[in-house]
Scaffold this motif. Structure first.
Motif: not given
Ligand SMILES: [Zn+2]
Length: 441
Positions: A29-36
């Motif tokens: 799974t790949a998660i695009r995180a706007g802010r980590l």
């Protein structure tokens, strides 16, 4: 001992490789995180990609290539962060206005361990939905309902937070109850809620019983009775627990009890009510954890007097100023109508805000420090390669407004999505057998 011939060993090896080849590759799974959010550093990293393989994080960064075939989850409008930790709760205890007038001695009389285990499973999912991926569960769970919950989650029957459970609370005779002699002597109505240990032999035996029956931390009543434990007795608990690699958490309600616990070098002190400036300084010097269980004002049915709340907030503030290792902890083991267990626990952010503690430090208390007091920080917590994939996402930025934590929209536990777009999606967690292994005890 069985000896394999060279030929047989070769055949066995070939078979093992064939079986391994048939295993489906771990899901990616790949998660695009706007802010980590990195709570350790108190900072936000923009536009990160988190690659999860199976139950672990494989890669994190701004320029990570999304592997072909990966499922992509778009959280680019959200803040992604490690899961939350409640460092003191009791998931198999829910005392209520009806029928027990919020007295848990009566809860224990009214409800079987079996019912409480099912309550615990429900409460665990409610905690997970609110963003809590770890709960330190410190006793008052009947006859080891807490162990049953942990095993059920770990073996793969159902979803829930990682549970660090204590088994039965060990104390001097009677534990935290004050029953009349008839109830104790004729009806045994204290047990199994507490485990009596009044002598060194009984201390050793009680610790061993809890280890045998699945505890991951040892919880003791330091000073629930006038015959509380001395520093030497607490040292005996610590030594015996250490044989199994376990730490000792002490319920403390008097300054004298706190002093004994600190002198003994206890791992954590549960409840902050008895702690003062001097004791905080000693705790800071020795690196003893403080799980203060600060109750907010305004919880329906659980009034806190104005004076008591002022003391609670002042205590938390003093602990912070003295740099005591502090964790977010609730003791929220009751029913407030209209709230899930997880929503209830997040109300406990209020005393931290009222104490003027900076948001970055509150966030460390509810994440980083929680993983450390639970003694699992080598495996869970940071969103870094190799760690278990436990993470949550929410709109807003909790570094600006910590109440943003009350709006968790996405939860991943062990690499599986438990909540998405604000809705629980737990199907992947339910199994009709112990898919992670029945030997997990
Ligand atoms: Zn408690």
């Amino acid at each position: 001992m069985l000896k394999l011939s060279a030929g047989l060993a070769c055949a066995w090896l070939a078979l093992s490789i064939a079986v391994a080849a048939q295993q489906p590759a771990a899901a990616i799974t790949a998660i695009r995180a706007g802010r980590l959010l990195d709570p350790e550093g108190g900072r936000i990293l923009p536009n990160q990609i988190i690659v999860v393989e199976g139950n672990r994080i494989r890669e994190v960064g701004p320029n990570v290539t999304i592997p072909p075939g990966a499922q992509v989850i778009d959280l680019s409008a959200m803040t992604v962060m490690p899961g939350l930790v409640d460092s003191h709760n009791h998931l198999a205890l829910t005392y209520k206005p009806e029928p027990e007038s919020n007295v848990y001695y009566y809860t224990y009389v009214q409800e079987s361990t079996a019912l409480r285990a099912i309550e615990a499973a429900s409460n665990g999912m409610q905690m997970l939905a609110a963003g809590f991926t770890v709960v330190r569960d410190l006793g008052n769970n009947g006859n080891y309902a807490d162990t049953a919950l942990r095993q059920a989650i770990d073996q793969g029957w159902l979803p829930g937070p990682t549970i660090i459970n204590s088994g039965i609370i060990i104390g001097g005779m009677g534990g935290q109850f004050f029953p009349p002699p008839e109830m104790v002597k004729d009806h045994n109505i204290v047990y199994p809620e507490y485990l009596d240990a009044d002598t060194p032999d009984e201390i050793v035996k009680a610790v061993r019983q809890n280890i045998l029956f699945g505890a991951k931390v040892i919880k003791i009543c330091v000073d629930c009775k006038p015959y509380g434990y001395t520093a030497d007795e607490i040292r005996l608990f610590i030594r015996e627990a250490a044989k199994a690699g376990m730490k000792v958490a002490g319920h403390v309600q008097t300054p004298a009890g706190a002093k004994n616990a600190i002198d003994a070098g206890i791992w954590s002190i549960e409840h902050g009510g008895a702690l003062n400036d001097d004791l905080h300084k000693q705790m800071a010097a020795k690196g003893i954890w403080r799980a203060g269980t600060e109750t907010p004002t305004g919880l329906q049915g659980h009034p806190v007097s104005a004076e008591a709340y002022v003391r609670t907030v002042a205590g938390l503030k003093n602990a912070f100023e003295n740099k005591v290792l502090s964790v977010f902890s609730t003791d929220a083991d009751y029913f407030v109508a209209g709230r899930t267990r997880g929503e209830l626990c997040l109300e406990f952010l209020k005393p931290w805000k009222d104490a003027g503690i900076p948001n970055a430090d509150i966030l460390r208390a509810i994440t980083t420090n929680g993983y450390r007091v639970a003694d699992i920080d080598k495996a869970r917590g940071p969103i870094k390669p190799g760690y278990f994939a436990d993470l949550i996402a929410l709109p807003g930025n909790p570094l600006d407004n910590v109440d943003a934590l009350k709006n968790v929209q996405f939860v991943m536990k062990d690499g599986l999505v438990f909540k998405r777009d604000g809705v629980m999606t737990p199907a992947a967690f339910f199994h009709a057998g112990p898919v992670n292994g029945w030997r997990i005890r």
